[in-house]
Design a protein around this motif. Sequence first.
Motif, PDB file in Angstrom:
ATOM      1  N   GLU A 183      38.673  36.713  56.669  1.00  0.00           N
ATOM      2  CA  GLU A 183      37.800  37.022  55.534  1.00  0.00           C
ATOM      3  C   GLU A 183      38.115  38.418  54.975  1.00  0.00           C
ATOM      4  O   GLU A 183      38.167  38.615  53.760  1.00  0.00           O
ATOM      5  CB  GLU A 183      36.333  36.951  55.959  1.00  0.00           C
ATOM      6  CG  GLU A 183      35.792  35.537  56.120  1.00  0.00           C
ATOM      7  CD  GLU A 183      35.658  34.801  54.797  1.00  0.00           C
ATOM      8  OE1 GLU A 183      35.765  35.452  53.732  1.00  0.00           O
ATOM      9  OE2 GLU A 183      35.464  33.575  54.823  1.00  0.00           O
ATOM     10  N   GLY A 203      28.284  35.070  59.563  1.00  0.00           N
ATOM     11  CA  GLY A 203      27.851  33.710  59.880  1.00  0.00           C
ATOM     12  C   GLY A 203      28.681  33.090  60.991  1.00  0.00           C
ATOM     13  O   GLY A 203      28.155  32.402  61.868  1.00  0.00           O
ATOM     14  N   TRP A 254      30.034  38.807  50.095  1.00  0.00           N
ATOM     15  CA  TRP A 254      30.125  37.408  50.507  1.00  0.00           C
ATOM     16  C   TRP A 254      31.144  37.204  51.615  1.00  0.00           C
ATOM     17  O   TRP A 254      30.961  36.348  52.494  1.00  0.00           O
ATOM     18  CB  TRP A 254      30.456  36.518  49.293  1.00  0.00           C
ATOM     19  CG  TRP A 254      29.245  36.261  48.455  1.00  0.00           C
ATOM     20  CD1 TRP A 254      28.948  36.789  47.230  1.00  0.00           C
ATOM     21  CD2 TRP A 254      28.138  35.430  48.818  1.00  0.00           C
ATOM     22  NE1 TRP A 254      27.730  36.335  46.799  1.00  0.00           N
ATOM     23  CE2 TRP A 254      27.203  35.494  47.748  1.00  0.00           C
ATOM     24  CE3 TRP A 254      27.836  34.643  49.926  1.00  0.00           C
ATOM     25  CZ2 TRP A 254      26.011  34.810  47.782  1.00  0.00           C
ATOM     26  CZ3 TRP A 254      26.634  33.948  49.954  1.00  0.00           C
ATOM     27  CH2 TRP A 254      25.734  34.036  48.874  1.00  0.00           C
ATOM     28  N   HIS A 255      32.212  37.973  51.590  1.00  0.00           N
ATOM     29  CA  HIS A 255      33.171  37.904  52.692  1.00  0.00           C
ATOM     30  C   HIS A 255      32.509  38.326  54.001  1.00  0.00           C
ATOM     31  O   HIS A 255      32.701  37.694  55.045  1.00  0.00           O
ATOM     32  CB  HIS A 255      34.378  38.806  52.415  1.00  0.00           C
ATOM     33  CG  HIS A 255      35.363  38.219  51.438  1.00  0.00           C
ATOM     34  ND1 HIS A 255      36.068  37.064  51.697  1.00  0.00           N
ATOM     35  CD2 HIS A 255      35.754  38.636  50.209  1.00  0.00           C
ATOM     36  CE1 HIS A 255      36.859  36.789  50.669  1.00  0.00           C
ATOM     37  NE2 HIS A 255      36.689  37.736  49.750  1.00  0.00           N
ATOM     38  N   TYR A 298      38.551  34.420  62.307  1.00  0.00           N
ATOM     39  CA  TYR A 298      37.930  34.137  61.010  1.00  0.00           C
ATOM     40  C   TYR A 298      37.443  35.419  60.339  1.00  0.00           C
ATOM     41  O   TYR A 298      37.582  35.584  59.118  1.00  0.00           O
ATOM     42  CB  TYR A 298      36.759  33.164  61.184  1.00  0.00           C
ATOM     43  CG  TYR A 298      36.130  32.766  59.878  1.00  0.00           C
ATOM     44  CD1 TYR A 298      36.717  31.788  59.082  1.00  0.00           C
ATOM     45  CD2 TYR A 298      34.964  33.380  59.425  1.00  0.00           C
ATOM     46  CE1 TYR A 298      36.144  31.432  57.866  1.00  0.00           C
ATOM     47  CE2 TYR A 298      34.389  33.039  58.218  1.00  0.00           C
ATOM     48  CZ  TYR A 298      34.991  32.055  57.437  1.00  0.00           C
ATOM     49  OH  TYR A 298      34.441  31.717  56.233  1.00  0.00           O
ATOM     50  N   ARG A 334      29.978  35.628  55.228  1.00  0.00           N
ATOM     51  CA  ARG A 334      30.640  34.499  55.888  1.00  0.00           C
ATOM     52  C   ARG A 334      31.162  34.902  57.268  1.00  0.00           C
ATOM     53  O   ARG A 334      31.093  34.124  58.229  1.00  0.00           O
ATOM     54  CB  ARG A 334      31.782  33.972  55.008  1.00  0.00           C
ATOM     55  CG  ARG A 334      31.309  33.197  53.779  1.00  0.00           C
ATOM     56  CD  ARG A 334      32.459  32.478  53.112  1.00  0.00           C
ATOM     57  NE  ARG A 334      33.390  33.405  52.498  1.00  0.00           N
ATOM     58  CZ  ARG A 334      33.314  33.815  51.226  1.00  0.00           C
ATOM     59  NH1 ARG A 334      32.336  33.381  50.447  1.00  0.00           N
ATOM     60  NH2 ARG A 334      34.205  34.646  50.728  1.00  0.00           N
TER      61      ARG A 334
END
Length: 288
Positions: A128, A41, A34-35, A124, A38
Amino acid sequence: MSLDQTPYFDYDDEEKESEGKEMGFLDHLEELRWHLIRAAGAIVFFMVFAFVFIEDIYEGIILAPSKTDFWTYRMLCKLGDLVHAPGLCVEKLQFSLMSREVSGQFVMAFTSAAIIGLVFAFPYVFWEIWRFVVPGLKPSERKSARGAVFYVTLLFFSGVFFGYYVVSPMAINFLVNFQISKSIENQFDIGSYISLLATLTLACGVAFQLPVAIFVLTKIGVIGPQFMRTYRKHAVVVILIVAAVITPSPDVTSQILVAFPLYILYEVSIFISAREEKRKLAEEKLAL
């Protein structure tokens, strides 16, 4: 500069509460997934944004170092007037850019957007990754590494700007104006130009991470300030080699311009290493 000051992008309360919980291997993989999702993304978001405004980005940013009115060239002309050295002024760049493939411009637009997306999403993305790593650190390690995201981001963008405004225009000016015969015209493929510009800017961004790398190596006991002081002369040779690799042109001026800030970062790294070693010794004394 120290990584134990100025907290930045600290992990949230939910992560603090989960520090003491044991997680299985699959749970760690799920959390990492999930890190990474993201982070990917964020890259895609900036990539799409860059692709939408790709024409303006090309005219105002990517192709800017290929024009004589670029900020760096104008500053060199002013410096030349100031020190009475007209040779510093870049009056012409003897080359033209071409796209020799049907899909060439579209591919380069997509590639450029991807690179821009990666650069702007870097803070970012690193945050993460840092959020995934932090819960596994000891409280003392988290305290000493506080502000890591801020300093890594600051050094990365400092390197990128240095590569874009100093190294790239110097290399482009030398390479495009070098001729073995006046009968040979310089007509470069746009892909070659983008590759050169991206390589120089990103390489400088990575090279400027030296203080962070030294901090980590000192933290795990691989290197120390005394070692760095002892082998300072050897480091200068390595820095010159790295500068020669980063700058594809054999222009000595460009290599010195790259080597000088790297040497400054090396001296800063010695200071950071000394502070970290001193802090470790203080903790060891308290533990006795």
